[in-house]
Design a protein around this motif. Structure first.
Motif, mmCIF file in Angstrom:
data_model
loop_
_atom_site.group_PDB
_atom_site.id
_atom_site.type_symbol
_atom_site.label_atom_id
_atom_site.label_comp_id
_atom_site.label_asym_id
_atom_site.label_seq_id
_atom_site.Cartn_x
_atom_site.Cartn_y
_atom_site.Cartn_z
ATOM 1 N N ALA A 53 0.844 -1.182 0.000
ATOM 2 C CA ALA A 53 0.000 0.000 0.000
ATOM 3 C C ALA A 53 0.880 1.231 0.000
ATOM 4 N N GLY A 54 0.526 2.169 -0.896
ATOM 5 C CA GLY A 54 1.329 3.377 -0.977
ATOM 6 C C GLY A 54 2.161 3.403 -2.250
ATOM 7 N N PHE A 55 2.658 4.606 -2.589
ATOM 8 C CA PHE A 55 3.440 4.781 -3.798
ATOM 9 C C PHE A 55 4.685 5.595 -3.489
ATOM 10 N N PHE A 56 5.756 5.299 -4.193
ATOM 11 C CA PHE A 56 6.948 6.139 -4.147
ATOM 12 C C PHE A 56 6.823 7.200 -5.236
ATOM 13 N N ILE A 57 7.156 8.437 -4.899
ATOM 14 C CA ILE A 57 7.099 9.537 -5.874
ATOM 15 C C ILE A 57 8.375 9.506 -6.700
ATOM 16 N N SER A 58 8.216 9.441 -8.021
ATOM 17 C CA SER A 58 9.396 9.349 -8.886
ATOM 18 C C SER A 58 9.962 10.719 -9.231
ATOM 19 N N ARG A 59 9.075 11.718 -9.373
ATOM 20 C CA ARG A 59 9.569 13.050 -9.708
ATOM 21 C C ARG A 59 8.482 14.094 -9.478
ATOM 22 N N CYS A 60 8.952 15.331 -9.251
ATOM 23 C CA CYS A 60 8.046 16.487 -9.146
ATOM 24 C C CYS A 60 8.507 17.519 -10.174
ATOM 25 N N ILE A 61 7.579 18.047 -10.939
ATOM 26 C CA ILE A 61 7.912 19.001 -12.002
ATOM 27 C C ILE A 61 7.092 20.274 -11.808
ATOM 28 N N ILE A 62 7.750 21.408 -11.923
ATOM 29 C CA ILE A 62 7.059 22.700 -11.859
ATOM 30 C C ILE A 62 6.997 23.267 -13.278
ATOM 31 N N VAL A 63 5.798 23.596 -13.712
ATOM 32 C CA VAL A 63 5.591 24.076 -15.078
ATOM 33 C C VAL A 63 4.880 25.427 -15.030
ATOM 34 N N ALA B 27 3.385 -4.386 1.134
ATOM 35 C CA ALA B 27 3.541 -3.800 2.468
ATOM 36 C C ALA B 27 3.417 -2.282 2.386
ATOM 37 N N GLU B 28 2.913 -1.697 3.457
ATOM 38 C CA GLU B 28 2.724 -0.246 3.528
ATOM 39 C C GLU B 28 4.066 0.472 3.484
ATOM 40 N N ILE B 29 4.099 1.596 2.784
ATOM 41 C CA ILE B 29 5.304 2.424 2.776
ATOM 42 C C ILE B 29 5.328 3.255 4.050
ATOM 43 N N ILE C 58 13.937 8.247 5.930
ATOM 44 C CA ILE C 58 14.170 6.933 5.337
ATOM 45 C C ILE C 58 12.818 6.318 5.025
ATOM 46 N N ALA C 59 12.569 6.036 3.753
ATOM 47 C CA ALA C 59 11.317 5.412 3.331
ATOM 48 C C ALA C 59 11.533 3.909 3.183
ATOM 49 N N SER C 60 10.589 3.138 3.709
ATOM 50 C CA SER C 60 10.721 1.681 3.676
ATOM 51 C C SER C 60 9.368 1.054 3.394
ATOM 52 N N ARG C 61 9.359 0.054 2.514
ATOM 53 C CA ARG C 61 8.116 -0.683 2.303
ATOM 54 C C ARG C 61 8.047 -1.758 3.378
ATOM 55 N N GLY C 62 7.200 -1.517 4.362
ATOM 56 C CA GLY C 62 7.158 -2.373 5.540
ATOM 57 C C GLY C 62 8.068 -1.819 6.619
ATOM 58 N N ASP C 63 8.263 -2.560 7.684
ATOM 59 C CA ASP C 63 9.084 -2.106 8.802
ATOM 60 C C ASP C 63 10.548 -1.978 8.394
ATOM 61 N N PHE C 64 11.190 -0.929 8.884
ATOM 62 C CA PHE C 64 12.612 -0.698 8.635
ATOM 63 C C PHE C 64 13.411 -1.475 9.681
ATOM 64 N N LYS C 65 14.061 -2.534 9.239
ATOM 65 C CA LYS C 65 14.690 -3.475 10.173
ATOM 66 C C LYS C 65 15.930 -2.922 10.867
ATOM 67 N N ASP C 66 16.577 -1.924 10.259
ATOM 68 C CA ASP C 66 17.815 -1.388 10.850
ATOM 69 C C ASP C 66 17.582 -0.144 11.688
ATOM 70 N N ILE C 67 16.344 0.071 12.117
ATOM 71 C CA ILE C 67 16.019 1.306 12.823
ATOM 72 C C ILE C 67 16.849 1.492 14.095
#
Length: 373
Positions: free
Chosen positions: A1-11, A143-145, A188-197
């Motif tokens: 669940a959730g999406f990673f943002i690939s880019r933001c563009i200002i026009v 897994a949730e982001i 830090i973005a992680s899909r699911g729990d970040f194991k090295d927290i």
């Protein structure tokens, strides 16, 4: 669940530029959010640009126009400008997203298996619209982001990056640094729990010591308020070049009356003398922007404000008023503590007037935080 943002563009508000940017985005992404340009004025050309790009017609919706009129009527406006009818035009094949805050509706468009969302620019309008659209998404069973925020205070962005880069690179952990006047955030973005927290936390705590604020830290003014409440302390502030900004920042927090006594905005030397008791001899010998003046301001704020803690600020925010001996950006910050202890700190901040005042205010709060912990 959730999406990673690939880019933001200002026009800019140019149809050809919008068409080119959206066309390129559709080649690289499954979902494209387009915000802004749905208003009634001549420079609001987003809907026209997207309609032309998709080769679809625009049609007038009586139902949407009726809702726009009703919103104006509720605001007591009976004569509705004719140009607002532009906001009632919908692109052929679009699913309409109702705007419960403003007048411009959003639109969802499907094109070759891709999704476009046209949304108004103001965050207060687009946020609930995106949230409503998100409810329609099917669970992909991924897994949730999760985004983990690690706070660092009192250091510049470059210093933080220099200290952490090797560690994160060796661990293969991707991160982003966001800088603001009150703190640096390591994201830090992680899909699911970040194991090295716990590994990351241990490193940051050892590396930054008292500058490390922890995971998902509250804003600096909230941290200050919590510390003052825990210790049962009251604070008063004396401000010159910041013009009441520190008091404003502290009182933005609900419940600040539990610890905030008040703020003395003493811009002129007359008020520094009459209200805070800064001696005329000190102002004449050392000037208003001096360690000595900051000390008397901190003492005066603490006494007149009947407080346990005080902050004083005097400086030159610019753009004029500076000299070789006392340049623009020179600031003295005083901290008054219990048992008649006072500390004065000197800074020279770069930037324009707004930037200097903002940095001064948050630096004062950061200094106080360190004295309180």
């Amino acid at each position: 669940a959730g999406f990673f943002i690939s880019r933001c563009i200002i026009v800019g508000d140019e149809k050809e530029e919008i068409k080119e940017a959206v066309s390129n985005a559709l080649k690289k992404s499954e979902i494209v959010f387009i915000t802004g340009g749905l208003g009634p004025t001549s420079d609001d050309v987003t809907r026209d640009a997207i309609a032309e790009m998709l080769q679809r017609k625009l049609f007038f919706s009586d139902a949407i126009w009726q809702k726009i009129c009703e919103r104006f009527y509720r605001r007591g406006i009976k004569e509705i400008p004719e140009i607002n009818k532009r906001q009632a035009y919908i692109i052929e094949g679009a699913e309409v997203i109702e705007n419960t805050v403003g007048t411009a509706p959003g639109m969802i468009l499907k094109e070759a298996g891709k999704t476009l969302l046209l949304l108004p620019g103001p965050p207060a309008e687009l946020t609930p619209m995106v949230e409503e659209w998100a409810k329609t998404l099917k669970d992909t069973s991924e897994a949730e982001i999760k985004v983990y925020r690690f706070g660092i205070s009192g250091l510049p962005e470059s210093s933080v990056e220099e200290k952490i880069h090797s560690f994160f690179s060796e661990k293969g952990i991707k991160y982003t640094i966001l800088a603001s006047p009150q703190l640096i955030e390591i994201l830090i973005a992680s899909r699911g729990d970040f194991k090295d927290i716990h590994i990351v936390e241990g490193f940051l705590r050892e590396c930054f010591s008292e500058n490390y604020l922890g995971i998902d830290p509250p804003a600096l003014p909230v941290l200050i308020g919590n510390l003052l409440k825990e210790k049962g302390l009251k604070i008063a502030i004396a401000e010159s070049c910041t013009g009441g900004l520190v008091g404003k920042i502290l009182t933005d927090t609900p419940g600040s009356s539990d610890y905030f006594q008040g703020s003395f905005v003493v811009y002129s030397n007359i008020l520094k003398r009459r209200i805070l008791g800064v001696p005329k001899t000190v102002l004449k010998k050392y000037g208003a922007v001096s360690e000595e003046c900051a000390l008397y301001m901190a003492k005066g704020a603490k006494k007149k404000g009947k407080a346990d803690i005080s902050i004083s600020i005097t400086g030159i925010a610019g753009p004029s008023g500076g000299s070789k001996e006392k340049p623009v950006g020179l600031v003295y910050i005083g901290i008054g503590l219990p048992k008649n202890k006072f500390h004065i700190h000197k800074f020279i901040f770069p930037g324009n007037r707004e930037r200097i005042r903002e940095r001064t205010a948050y630096q004062a709060l950061e200094l106080l935080r360190k004295y309180l912990i």
